[in-house]
Design a protein around this motif. Structure first.
Motif, short mmCIF file in Angstrom:
data_model
loop_
_atom_site.label_atom_id
_atom_site.label_comp_id
_atom_site.label_asym_id
_atom_site.label_seq_id
_atom_site.Cartn_x
_atom_site.Cartn_y
_atom_site.Cartn_z
N LEU A 202 0.86 -1.18 0.00
CA LEU A 202 0.00 0.00 0.00
C LEU A 202 0.90 1.23 0.00
CD1 LEU A 202 -1.39 -2.32 1.98
CD2 LEU A 202 -3.14 -0.59 2.11
N ARG A 203 0.68 2.13 -0.95
CA ARG A 203 1.50 3.34 -1.05
C ARG A 203 0.60 4.55 -1.31
NH1 ARG A 203 2.82 6.10 -5.07
NH2 ARG A 203 2.37 4.46 -6.58
N PRO A 204 0.51 5.47 -0.33
CA PRO A 204 -0.26 6.69 -0.59
C PRO A 204 0.27 7.40 -1.82
CG PRO A 204 0.26 6.51 1.73
CD PRO A 204 1.05 5.45 1.02
N HIS B 255 -0.07 9.04 5.14
CA HIS B 255 0.38 7.83 5.81
C HIS B 255 -0.77 6.84 5.90
CE1 HIS B 255 3.89 10.10 7.34
NE2 HIS B 255 3.02 11.10 7.39
N VAL B 256 -0.48 5.57 5.69
CA VAL B 256 -1.49 4.51 5.83
C VAL B 256 -1.70 4.26 7.33
CG1 VAL B 256 -1.96 2.05 5.42
CG2 VAL B 256 -0.87 3.43 3.64
N THR C 288 -6.11 -0.59 9.27
CA THR C 288 -5.70 -1.37 8.11
C THR C 288 -5.95 -2.84 8.43
OG1 THR C 288 -4.08 0.27 7.45
CG2 THR C 288 -3.74 -1.97 6.64
N ARG C 289 -6.58 -3.52 7.48
CA ARG C 289 -6.89 -4.94 7.66
C ARG C 289 -6.69 -5.67 6.34
NH1 ARG C 289 -6.62 -3.53 12.28
NH2 ARG C 289 -8.31 -3.48 13.81
N TYR D 226 -8.41 -0.09 4.41
CA TYR D 226 -7.33 0.84 4.74
C TYR D 226 -7.78 2.28 4.52
CZ TYR D 226 -6.90 0.97 -0.30
OH TYR D 226 -7.19 1.10 -1.63
N GLY D 227 -6.97 3.18 4.95
CA GLY D 227 -7.17 4.61 4.72
C GLY D 227 -5.83 5.31 4.89
#
Length: 168
Positions: free
Chosen positions: A54-56, A62-63, A80-81, A141-142
């Motif tokens: 995962l890469r913003p 930031h995740v 995050t899951r 995620y966010g």
């Protein structure tokens, strides 16, 4: 059924756009919620792993951490899951080697656990379920920034992986 690393390496093909490269299969990457994501399955000496990068896509974001509680903190943030169903079943908890830090979004009186800026790789140990050839990986995620707020969360984004019998 326990698989040797060599047999497991032959099992995976991803969904449309997938590529095989040595012992891993890679599903087509996607972008959602301001985060670029790729999912792959790898065979290692200690078993199979689903890995999700995962890469913003924006600097300064930031995740959220795996340690963020369900429901966030004061209702802010989404943990995050990663989970699977179908032909791949988890054998342990998701982990990451990413360093955790805390951000305090401007204008909010809350401290949120996130990972350092950049790519975060989640790792989920799994096993192959006999009699099934399809697995789904679900990602929640966010991403958040101290100065630009938080991006829309992504809940249970599904990625499908098709498995084939060993030796095919």
């Amino acid at each position: 059924m326990a698989l040797t690393p060599a047999a497991a390496a032959l099992l995976f093909t991803g969904c449309a756009g997938a590529q095989e490269s040595g012992p891993s299969a890679v599903a087509a990457p996607f972008s959602d919620g301001g985060v670029a994501v790729s999912v792959r399955v790898e065979s290692r000496d200690d078993g199979l792993r689903v890995l999700a990068d995962l890469r913003p896509e924006r600097d300064g974001f930031h995740v959220y951490s795996l340690t963020l509680p369900d429901g966030g903190i004061d209702g802010i943030g989404i943990p995050t899951r990663i989970r699977t169903d179908g032909a791949l079943q988890p054998t342990g908890a998701a982990t990451t080697a990413a360093r955790e830090r805390v951000v305090r979004p401007e204008g909010l009186d809350v401290r949120l656990p996130v990972y350092q800026e950049g790519r975060v790789t989640l790792e989920l140990p799994v096993r192959r379920v006999e009699g099934s050839d399809r697995a789904r990986v679900f990602l929640t995620y966010g991403a958040c920034s101290e100065s630009e707020g938080c991006l829309a969360p992504v809940r249970d984004h599904a990625v499908t992986l098709m498995l084939r019998p060993a030796g095919n």
